[in-house]
Design a protein around this motif. Sequence first.
Motif, PDB file in Angstrom:
ATOM      1  N   GLY A  42      -8.017   1.927  -9.001  1.00  0.00           N
ATOM      2  CA  GLY A  42      -7.321   3.126  -8.201  1.00  0.00           C
ATOM      3  C   GLY A  42      -7.174   4.190  -9.041  1.00  0.00           C
ATOM      4  N   ILE A  43      -6.883   4.267 -10.222  1.00  0.00           N
ATOM      5  CA  ILE A  43      -6.522   5.551 -11.128  1.00  0.00           C
ATOM      6  C   ILE A  43      -7.791   6.199 -11.395  1.00  0.00           C
ATOM      7  CG2 ILE A  43      -5.718   6.236 -13.414  1.00  0.00           C
ATOM      8  CD1 ILE A  43      -3.726   3.805 -13.368  1.00  0.00           C
ATOM      9  N   TYR A  44      -8.774   5.347 -11.697  1.00  0.00           N
ATOM     10  CA  TYR A  44     -10.221   6.000 -11.914  1.00  0.00           C
ATOM     11  C   TYR A  44     -10.579   6.546 -10.652  1.00  0.00           C
ATOM     12  CZ  TYR A  44     -14.905   6.213 -13.379  1.00  0.00           C
ATOM     13  OH  TYR A  44     -16.158   6.196 -13.806  1.00  0.00           O
ATOM     14  N   ALA A  45     -10.462   5.971  -9.778  1.00  0.00           N
ATOM     15  CA  ALA A  45     -11.118   6.605  -8.330  1.00  0.00           C
ATOM     16  C   ALA A  45     -10.122   7.717  -7.920  1.00  0.00           C
ATOM     17  CB  ALA A  45     -10.818   5.565  -7.286  1.00  0.00           C
ATOM     18  N   VAL A  46      -8.564   7.887  -8.240  1.00  0.00           N
ATOM     19  CA  VAL A  46      -7.886   9.040  -7.965  1.00  0.00           C
ATOM     20  C   VAL A  46      -8.422   9.999  -8.703  1.00  0.00           C
ATOM     21  CG1 VAL A  46      -5.555  10.084  -8.132  1.00  0.00           C
ATOM     22  CG2 VAL A  46      -6.001   7.636  -6.941  1.00  0.00           C
ATOM     23  N   VAL A  47      -8.649   9.688 -10.073  1.00  0.00           N
ATOM     24  CA  VAL A  47      -9.109  10.854 -10.954  1.00  0.00           C
ATOM     25  C   VAL A  47     -10.271  11.504 -10.519  1.00  0.00           C
ATOM     26  CG1 VAL A  47      -9.892  11.392 -13.382  1.00  0.00           C
ATOM     27  CG2 VAL A  47      -7.639  10.078 -13.071  1.00  0.00           C
ATOM     28  N   PHE A  48     -11.243  10.810 -10.258  1.00  0.00           N
ATOM     29  CA  PHE A  48     -12.399  11.284  -9.692  1.00  0.00           C
ATOM     30  C   PHE A  48     -12.482  12.050  -8.505  1.00  0.00           C
ATOM     31  CE2 PHE A  48     -14.334   9.009 -13.295  1.00  0.00           C
ATOM     32  CZ  PHE A  48     -15.460   9.953 -13.684  1.00  0.00           C
ATOM     33  N   ILE A  49     -11.738  11.589  -7.426  1.00  0.00           N
ATOM     34  CA  ILE A  49     -11.520  12.159  -6.252  1.00  0.00           C
ATOM     35  C   ILE A  49     -10.865  13.483  -6.393  1.00  0.00           C
ATOM     36  CG2 ILE A  49     -10.174  11.844  -3.948  1.00  0.00           C
ATOM     37  CD1 ILE A  49     -10.820   8.968  -4.101  1.00  0.00           C
ATOM     38  N   LEU A  50      -9.837  13.590  -7.277  1.00  0.00           N
ATOM     39  CA  LEU A  50      -9.194  14.890  -7.249  1.00  0.00           C
ATOM     40  C   LEU A  50     -10.164  15.866  -8.005  1.00  0.00           C
ATOM     41  CD1 LEU A  50      -5.440  14.035  -8.187  1.00  0.00           C
ATOM     42  CD2 LEU A  50      -6.395  14.829  -5.915  1.00  0.00           C
ATOM     43  N   LEU A  51     -10.883  15.543  -8.849  1.00  0.00           N
ATOM     44  CA  LEU A  51     -11.780  16.353  -9.581  1.00  0.00           C
ATOM     45  C   LEU A  51     -12.917  16.649  -8.544  1.00  0.00           C
ATOM     46  CD1 LEU A  51     -13.677  17.314 -12.120  1.00  0.00           C
ATOM     47  CD2 LEU A  51     -14.949  15.207 -11.903  1.00  0.00           C
ATOM     48  N   PHE A  52     -13.501  15.883  -7.811  1.00  0.00           N
ATOM     49  CA  PHE A  52     -14.354  16.197  -6.477  1.00  0.00           C
ATOM     50  C   PHE A  52     -13.743  17.139  -5.565  1.00  0.00           C
ATOM     51  CE2 PHE A  52     -16.738  11.985  -7.788  1.00  0.00           C
ATOM     52  CZ  PHE A  52     -17.569  12.326  -8.434  1.00  0.00           C
ATOM     53  N   VAL A  53     -12.539  16.757  -4.991  1.00  0.00           N
ATOM     54  CA  VAL A  53     -11.632  17.614  -4.203  1.00  0.00           C
ATOM     55  C   VAL A  53     -11.800  19.263  -4.961  1.00  0.00           C
ATOM     56  CG1 VAL A  53      -9.597  18.354  -3.463  1.00  0.00           C
ATOM     57  CG2 VAL A  53     -10.728  16.226  -2.954  1.00  0.00           C
ATOM     58  N   PHE A  54     -11.635  19.362  -6.108  1.00  0.00           N
ATOM     59  CA  PHE A  54     -11.670  20.861  -6.616  1.00  0.00           C
ATOM     60  C   PHE A  54     -13.025  21.319  -6.677  1.00  0.00           C
ATOM     61  CE2 PHE A  54     -12.361  23.416 -10.523  1.00  0.00           C
ATOM     62  CZ  PHE A  54     -11.857  24.431 -10.062  1.00  0.00           C
ATOM     63  N   VAL A  55     -14.235  20.509  -6.802  1.00  0.00           N
ATOM     64  CA  VAL A  55     -15.458  20.982  -6.759  1.00  0.00           C
ATOM     65  C   VAL A  55     -15.954  21.187  -5.365  1.00  0.00           C
ATOM     66  CG1 VAL A  55     -17.855  20.297  -7.263  1.00  0.00           C
ATOM     67  CG2 VAL A  55     -16.198  19.809  -8.827  1.00  0.00           C
ATOM     68  N   ILE A  56     -15.450  20.476  -4.348  1.00  0.00           N
ATOM     69  CA  ILE A  56     -15.579  20.550  -3.044  1.00  0.00           C
ATOM     70  C   ILE A  56     -15.206  21.926  -2.495  1.00  0.00           C
ATOM     71  CG2 ILE A  56     -15.099  19.798  -0.614  1.00  0.00           C
ATOM     72  CD1 ILE A  56     -15.778  16.943  -1.804  1.00  0.00           C
ATOM     73  N   LEU A  57     -13.902  22.306  -3.099  1.00  0.00           N
ATOM     74  CA  LEU A  57     -13.167  23.548  -2.794  1.00  0.00           C
ATOM     75  C   LEU A  57     -14.123  24.581  -3.236  1.00  0.00           C
ATOM     76  CD1 LEU A  57     -10.777  24.788  -1.565  1.00  0.00           C
ATOM     77  CD2 LEU A  57      -9.798  24.647  -3.564  1.00  0.00           C
ATOM     78  N   LEU A  58     -14.723  24.733  -4.654  1.00  0.00           N
ATOM     79  CA  LEU A  58     -15.395  25.639  -4.857  1.00  0.00           C
ATOM     80  C   LEU A  58     -16.831  25.631  -4.068  1.00  0.00           C
ATOM     81  CD1 LEU A  58     -15.143  25.145  -8.734  1.00  0.00           C
ATOM     82  CD2 LEU A  58     -14.156  26.989  -7.507  1.00  0.00           C
ATOM     83  N   GLU A  59     -17.280  24.596  -3.932  1.00  0.00           N
ATOM     84  CA  GLU A  59     -18.555  24.622  -2.928  1.00  0.00           C
ATOM     85  C   GLU A  59     -18.242  25.270  -1.364  1.00  0.00           C
ATOM     86  OE1 GLU A  59     -22.091  23.540  -2.898  1.00  0.00           O
ATOM     87  OE2 GLU A  59     -21.649  23.749  -5.332  1.00  0.00           O
ATOM     88  N   LEU A  60     -17.175  24.980  -1.053  1.00  0.00           N
ATOM     89  CA  LEU A  60     -16.756  25.438   0.343  1.00  0.00           C
ATOM     90  C   LEU A  60     -16.658  27.003   0.345  1.00  0.00           C
ATOM     91  CD1 LEU A  60     -14.177  22.849   1.574  1.00  0.00           C
ATOM     92  CD2 LEU A  60     -16.211  23.590   2.727  1.00  0.00           C
ATOM     93  N   VAL A  61     -16.061  27.355  -0.677  1.00  0.00           N
ATOM     94  CA  VAL A  61     -16.156  29.042  -0.850  1.00  0.00           C
ATOM     95  C   VAL A  61     -17.406  29.562  -0.971  1.00  0.00           C
ATOM     96  CG1 VAL A  61     -14.908  30.884  -2.224  1.00  0.00           C
ATOM     97  CG2 VAL A  61     -13.510  28.869  -1.844  1.00  0.00           C
ATOM     98  N   TRP A  62     -18.017  29.111  -1.826  1.00  0.00           N
ATOM     99  CA  TRP A  62     -19.475  29.562  -2.077  1.00  0.00           C
ATOM    100  C   TRP A  62     -20.150  29.658  -0.950  1.00  0.00           C
ATOM    101  CZ3 TRP A  62     -24.430  28.002  -2.058  1.00  0.00           C
ATOM    102  CH2 TRP A  62     -25.359  28.782  -2.702  1.00  0.00           C
TER     103      TRP A  62
END
Length: 103
Positions: A42-62
């Motif tokens: 769960g901790i591993y998944a949460v870290v990666f999900i939050l990382l991916f949420v940030f990357v997705i936000l950058l992709e959305l803006v682009w």
Amino acid sequence: MNKKPNVFTPLRVALMVAVVLANVMALVAYLNPSAAWSEPLGIYAVVFILLFVFVILLELVWMLNMRKVQTDSQVRSQYNKALGIYGFFFVLGFVEVYLVLMG
């Protein structure tokens, strides 16, 4: 050099697959709270999900910026599809993180 842009590049598809895998890990950890491996997963998944949420936000803006300059309706519809998929993963990421951290 009048080539149409490809919205679903291999890197974006790889990002989407990685997001799905991280969400599946979080779901497995949430559904098996008594297992010994559940908390670390769960901790591993949460870290990666939050990382991916940030990357997705950058992709959305682009993608929103790139969609503005497109005149071809087929390319615009691909951008709209990709924005919908990324928007879904963005919201799902926060829901999964909430469930895992509060579970």
